[in-house]
Design an enzyme around this catalytic site. Structure first.
Site, PDB file in Angstrom:
ATOM      1  N   ARG B  51      84.478  97.750  10.245  1.00 30.94           N
ATOM      2  CA  ARG B  51      84.123  98.937  10.607  1.00 30.94           C
ATOM      3  C   ARG B  51      85.572  99.680  10.675  1.00 30.94           C
ATOM      4  O   ARG B  51      85.896 100.791  10.281  1.00 30.94           O
ATOM      5  CB  ARG B  51      83.261  99.454  11.768  1.00 30.94           C
ATOM      6  CG  ARG B  51      82.622 100.467  11.662  1.00 30.94           C
ATOM      7  CD  ARG B  51      81.763 100.216  12.976  1.00 30.94           C
ATOM      8  NE  ARG B  51      80.640  99.367  12.725  1.00 30.94           N
ATOM      9  CZ  ARG B  51      79.480  99.490  12.355  1.00 30.94           C
ATOM     10  NH1 ARG B  51      79.180 100.692  11.975  1.00 30.94           N
ATOM     11  NH2 ARG B  51      78.591  98.572  12.184  1.00 30.94           N
ATOM     12  N   THR B  52      86.237  99.246  11.536  1.00 29.58           N
ATOM     13  CA  THR B  52      87.755  99.864  12.148  1.00 29.58           C
ATOM     14  C   THR B  52      88.605  99.833  10.838  1.00 29.58           C
ATOM     15  O   THR B  52      89.496 100.680  10.579  1.00 29.58           O
ATOM     16  CB  THR B  52      88.109  99.243  13.065  1.00 29.58           C
ATOM     17  OG1 THR B  52      87.326  99.502  14.375  1.00 29.58           O
ATOM     18  CG2 THR B  52      89.676  99.807  13.710  1.00 29.58           C
ATOM     19  N   LYS B  80      99.281  81.021   9.589  1.00 23.94           N
ATOM     20  CA  LYS B  80      98.956  79.838  10.210  1.00 23.94           C
ATOM     21  C   LYS B  80     100.114  79.259  10.988  1.00 23.94           C
ATOM     22  O   LYS B  80     101.138  78.876  10.676  1.00 23.94           O
ATOM     23  CB  LYS B  80      98.303  78.653   9.128  1.00 23.94           C
ATOM     24  CG  LYS B  80      96.905  78.438   9.506  1.00 23.94           C
ATOM     25  CD  LYS B  80      96.452  77.292   8.621  1.00 23.94           C
ATOM     26  CE  LYS B  80      95.113  77.879   8.008  1.00 23.94           C
ATOM     27  NZ  LYS B  80      94.766  77.261   6.810  1.00 23.94           N
ATOM     28  N   ARG B 101      94.963  94.879  14.360  1.00 26.98           N
ATOM     29  CA  ARG B 101      94.038  94.417  15.426  1.00 26.98           C
ATOM     30  C   ARG B 101      94.304  93.060  15.681  1.00 26.98           C
ATOM     31  O   ARG B 101      94.684  92.098  14.974  1.00 26.98           O
ATOM     32  CB  ARG B 101      92.520  94.551  14.642  1.00 26.98           C
ATOM     33  CG  ARG B 101      91.527  94.223  15.638  1.00 26.98           C
ATOM     34  CD  ARG B 101      90.249  94.812  15.621  1.00 26.98           C
ATOM     35  NE  ARG B 101      89.154  94.548  16.382  1.00 26.98           N
ATOM     36  CZ  ARG B 101      88.513  95.727  16.809  1.00 26.98           C
ATOM     37  NH1 ARG B 101      88.832  97.043  16.380  1.00 26.98           N
ATOM     38  NH2 ARG B 101      87.377  95.268  17.585  1.00 26.98           N
ATOM     39  N   HIS B 129      92.081 100.587  22.361  1.00 27.42           N
ATOM     40  CA  HIS B 129      91.651 100.929  20.971  1.00 27.42           C
ATOM     41  C   HIS B 129      91.848 102.352  21.100  1.00 27.42           C
ATOM     42  O   HIS B 129      90.808 103.309  20.935  1.00 27.42           O
ATOM     43  CB  HIS B 129      90.182 100.452  20.995  1.00 27.42           C
ATOM     44  CG  HIS B 129      89.545 100.478  19.575  1.00 27.42           C
ATOM     45  ND1 HIS B 129      90.321 100.811  18.401  1.00 27.42           N
ATOM     46  CD2 HIS B 129      88.301 100.267  19.148  1.00 27.42           C
ATOM     47  CE1 HIS B 129      89.523 100.622  17.403  1.00 27.42           C
ATOM     48  NE2 HIS B 129      88.388 100.250  17.719  1.00 27.42           N
TER      49      HIS B 129
END
Ligand SMILES: [Zn+2]
Lengths: 151, 315
Positions: B51-52, B80, B101, B129
């Site tokens: 969504r974000t 990684k 994020r 957020h």
């Protein structure tokens, strides 16, 4: 003072850190990075103290600390006193004060904090004596001064 | 160089919040622009949040930017075993701005300290957020015509709900009265109530969630009560249906009252409410686009004047 000088050898030039709670001695040693020192240091452990019952003391030859350096001690031992010695005389006495910011000293107790997962220095803000807590600059977690763990 | 990163809006002044709202208003008028033509926006999602990410990528695309990045680090061998700093340094050599994020708290703050390009925090663990808070503020302003002196009801998970905590903090400039409605186990934490007292924010705690309790609401902000938040599952079973909003409960609502929800909802808002004038959660999600367009522009040094004077870049 006489009695104390008997307990730990006198110092010609350097710093005496007194009134260290014995339980905090090793944390103080590590905060001062004494292991990196070339000059000699004398440690008195579990000495008798009128004020504290028992205390520890560190005498470091030919080493003088900046205020920033010694203020780091306030995290673990807020009541220590420092004496600067020159030519066997105490030329200055200082107390430690909690700095507004602690960098690379305290560990964040939030395991999801970036500082516990990335090779980087921690950073804490002192939120004042009344509140008695440090706040992580990164995750905002507050830690009570009595629970502080060093990195 | 001034760091234009957006890590949190907790320290934003009233003027700064109003400025970003005015920017978002311009994007609501004309959402397709070329203000970011020639720029590259990186979206790094170390934790998936479709969504974000879609909202930020749409904001970038509608401003004419190009988007690079990853949606889920598991499919990206590039990160990684690499430190966050190394990833940020690598990506910042390609992109003009990084939307990030991360599952670790404080990751965005740290990234903003090491990155030569602005960082926009799209959520760091349970911490901050800010774009969600901006779109909430924008939605409240849009529906009420003001942010001042509103009665805002927060319902559901007030303990772990990051969005309600950020909203509480951001609203301190606007003399709100907050109303807390939550099960005991998920009540508003004491340190946020302390924050309210210290900042002169009025708040009332309610036991009931019914038509009378919410009759005075300007904003009814619903959140999800999740089973996994409870230590006592019997307690969950007892309270789980008590914080559901039914259509009947709106019988005494003020005409200007709007229901917000950060989405996704499960069953906490009855579906039949969707076609009442009170339902506003879908428009709220759409406002995320305008809020994020404002955030991207602001972080890239484009001013409100630049946007107002931009007459030629509409498509
Ligand atoms: Zn932390």
């Amino acid at each position: 003072m006489k009695r104390q000088e008997l307990q730990v050898a006198a110092l010609e030039n350097g710093t005496v850190i007194d009134h260290i709670p014995s339980s905090k001695l090793f944390q103080v040693i590590s905060l001062l990075h004494l292991e990196e020192l070339n000059s000699s240091a004398t440690v008195g452990y579990n000495l008798k103290s009128k004020k504290m019952g028992q205390k520890s003391i560190i005498k470091i030859a030919d080493k003088f600390f900046s205020d920033d350096e010694i203020n780091q001690l306030s995290v673990v031992a807020p009541n220590v006193t420092l004496s600067t010695i020159r030519d066997y005389e105490v030329v200055e006495k200082k107390e430690v004060h909690m700095p507004e910011e602690l960098i690379g000293i305290v560990r964040c107790d939030n395991h999801k904090c970036i500082t516990n997962n990335e090779p980087m220095r921690t950073r804490f803000h002192f939120l004042g004596k009344e509140r008695g807590t440090l706040q992580c600059h990164y995750c905002n977690r507050e830690i009570s001064l009595s629970d502080v763990k060093l990195v | 160089m001034e760091n234009r990163s957006l890590v949190t809006i907790a320290n934003h002044s009233r003027e700064r919040i109003e400025y970003l709202i005015r920017m978002a208003q311009e994007f609501e008028k004309h959402r397709n622009r070329r203000l970011l033509e020639g720029r590259i926006v990186a979206t790094l999602f170390f934790e998936p949040s479709t969504r974000t990410r879609l909202s930020f990528e749409t904001a970038a695309n509608r401003l004419g930017a190009k988007v690079i990045g990853f949606a889920d680090p598991k499919v990206t061998s590039g990160t990684k075993g690499e430190t966050l700093k190394d990833t940020i340094m690598m990506v910042s050599s390609y992109a003009d701005i990084i939307v990030m994020r991360h599952y670790l708290e404080g990751a965005a703050q740290y990234a903003s300290e090491v990155s030569p390009v602005p960082i926009v925090n799209a959520g760091d663990g349970a911490n901050q957020h800010p774009s969600q808070t901006m779109l909430d503020l924008y939605t409240i302003y849009q529906t009420q015509g003001t942010l001042d002196n509103l009665d805002i009801y927060l319902v559901g998970d007030l303990k772990y709900g990051r969005t309600v905590h950020s909203l509480l903090t951001a609203m301190r400039h606007f003399s709100p009265t907050f109303h807390f409605i939550a099960p005991d186990e998920l009540a508003m934490p004491e340190h946020y109530k302390m924050y309210c007292r210290q900042n002169g924010i009025k708040f009332v705690e309610h036991q009931d969630f019914d038509a009378d309790t919410i009759a005075g609401a300007d904003i009814l902000y619903m959140t999800r009560v999740q089973r996994e938040r409870f230590t006592d599952l019997d307690e969950y079973e007892r309270v789980k249906d008590r914080y559901l909003l039914s259509r009947a409960m709106l019988s005494k609502a003020k005409p200007n009252m709007k229901i917000l929800h950060p989405l996704p909802r499960v069953n906490e808002i009855e579906y039949s409410i969707d076609d009442t004038p009170y339902a506003y959660y879908f428009q709220q999600a759409q406002n995320g686009l305008y809020a994020r367009q404002a955030i991207l522009c602001d972080s890239l040094g484009i001013t409100l004047d630049d946007i107002i004077n931009d007459k030629i870049s509409f498509k």
